[in-house]
Design an enzyme around this catalytic site. Structure first.
Site, PDB file in Angstrom:
ATOM      1  CG  HIS A 119      42.560  42.739  28.396  1.00  0.00           C
ATOM      2  ND1 HIS A 119      41.934  42.155  29.474  1.00  0.00           N
ATOM      3  CD2 HIS A 119      42.326  41.922  27.338  1.00  0.00           C
ATOM      4  CE1 HIS A 119      41.357  41.026  29.079  1.00  0.00           C
ATOM      5  NE2 HIS A 119      41.587  40.866  27.802  1.00  0.00           N
ATOM      6  CB  CYS A 127      42.379  59.886  19.484  1.00  0.00           C
ATOM      7  SG  CYS A 127      41.015  60.581  18.518  1.00  0.00           S
ATOM      8  N   GLY A 221      46.517  32.964  38.075  1.00  0.00           N
ATOM      9  CA  GLY A 221      45.644  34.017  38.591  1.00  0.00           C
ATOM     10  C   GLY A 221      44.571  34.490  37.644  1.00  0.00           C
ATOM     11  NE  ARG A 248      44.513  32.377  47.729  1.00  0.00           N
ATOM     12  CZ  ARG A 248      45.509  33.267  47.814  1.00  0.00           C
ATOM     13  NH1 ARG A 248      45.478  34.363  47.102  1.00  0.00           N
ATOM     14  NH2 ARG A 248      46.523  33.034  48.631  1.00  0.00           N
TER      15      ARG A 248
HETATM   16 ZN   LIG Z   1      42.183  62.240  17.384  1.00  0.00          ZN
END
Ligand SMILES: [Zn+2]
Length: 282
Positions: A119, A127, A221, A248
Site C-alpha cells: 500500500h 503527483c 496481524g 487477534r
Molecule cells: Zn505533477
C-alpha cells in the site's frame, strides 16, 4: 485448526524446514503504538476514500493539515520485537520476504531486506497528474514554511492520535495552506493506496512471485478484510502451500489456513524466530 497455546507447537511444526513468505497487516504494528482500526478492541472509523480526496479541496486541506502533524509521529515510531524477529528469520534464510499492508516502514527499520510495500509508504508523496515523487520530509519543510507554528499549536491542543495512514486528529485546519506539484501544479497525495484505489500491478506481480518461490505463507496481524491481502492467501491455497495465520480475532482467511493462532504478533514471532532459527541451523 485454531489454537491459543503460547507455545503453538502446531505453528512451529508447520513452518519448520520451509521457506516462508510473510504477509503482515496493522496488528503487526500495534505494539509500536500505531492503532489497528480493524482490531477487535478498536473503535469504528471511516477510512478516507480516494474520491473524497480528489473531489473536495476542503477535504484535502483538512487531510494535509492532519497529515502535517501526524506523519512525524509515524516517522519517529520504532519497530517492535515482531518486526525484529522477521528480520532475524530472513537473515537465517527462513523468511523469503515480507509483503506488508502497513505504510509505516517498520519492517525496513527493523532490518528486513526484501519488503514489498503493498500500500506504499508514508515517507513518499506522488503527483496524481505527472507521477512526480518527492520525499515526505522534503514536503514537510515546505509546509512548515507555509504554516509557521501550526505543528506547535496543534500539539498544544493535545489529543493527537496517529492513524495507520499518518493522519492525526485536529480540528482547527481551516487556515492550513497545502501545496500542489512543484512540476505541473497537479494534486499531490501521499504515495499510499487508499480505499477505492488499486495496488499497482507491478507490486502485485512482485508479491505473487515471492509466494511462488516460497513453501509456506505466514499471515501476521491482518484480518484479511481487504482483497489486496486476502488474494495472497487464495494464491497460496491454489499453489497448495500451507497457510499459517497469527491474528487477534477471526480473519477472512481462517477457512484456508492449515494453522490459525489467536494471539499477538510480537510474542508469537519471537517464539518462531527462536524455534525456526534453531531448526535452520541444525
Ligand atoms: Zn505533477
Amino acid at each position: 485448526m485454531t489454537t491459543r497455546s503460547a507455545e503453538s507447537p502446531e505453528l512451529v511444526a508447520l513452518l519448520a524446514g520451509r521457506r516462508v513468505a510473510v504477509l503482515t497487516g496493522a496488528g503487526m504494528s500495534t505494539d509500536s503504538g500505531i492503532p489497528d482500526y480493524r482490531g477487535p478492541d478498536s473503535p469504528p472509523s471511516n477510512p478516507m476514500t480516494i474520491r473524497q480526496f480528489t473531489s473536495d479541496p476542503v477535504f484535502r486541506q483538512r487531510y494535509w493539515a492532519r497529515n502535517h502533524v501526524g506523519w512525524r509521529h509515524m516517522h519517529d515510531t520504532l519497530p517492535n520485537a515482531g518486526h525484529r524477529s522477521l528480520a532475524a528469520l530472513e537473515d537465517s534464510g527462513v523468511v523469503t520476504g515480507v509483503i506488508t499492508q502497513n505504510v509505516d516502514l517498520l519492517h525496513t527499520k527493523a532490518g528486513s531486506q526484501n519488503v514489498i510495500n503493498l500500500h506504499g509508504t508514508y515517507a513518499q508523496v506522488v503527483c496524481l497528474s505527472c507521477a512526480h515523487t518527492m520525499s515526505r520530509a522534503a514536503l514537510a519543510e515546505q509546509l512548515e514554511a507555509l504554516n509557521p507554528g501550526f505543528v506547535e499549536r496543534a500539539e498544544a491542543i493535545g489529543g493527537l492520535a496517529v492513524a495507520p495512514d499518518a493522519d492525526a486528529v485536529i480540528t482547527d485546519t481551516a487556515s492550513f495552506r497545502y501545496l500542489d506539484c512543484p512540476r505541473c501544479a497537479g494534486m499531490l497525495k501521499p504515495d499510499i493506496v487508499y480505499f477505492g484505489e488499486n495496488v499497482p500491478k507491478d507490486t502485485v506481480a512482485q508479491a505473487y512471485s515471492l509466494l511462488d518461490q516460497s513453501e509456506a505463507l505466514l499471515v501476521a496481524g491482518s484480518s484479511l478484510t481487504v482483497f489486496s491481502g486476502y488474494r495472497f492467501v487464495r494464491h497460496a491455497a491454489a499453489l497448495k502451500i500451507p497457510v499459517a495465520i497469527i491474528n487477534r480475532g477471526p480473519t477472512r482467511g481462517d477457512d484456508l489456513a492449515t494453522v490459525k493462532v489467536d494471539g499477538g504478533c510480537s510474542e508469537l514471532l519471537t517464539l518462531l524466530a527462536t524455534e525456526l532459527t534453531a531448526t535452520a541451523l541444525r
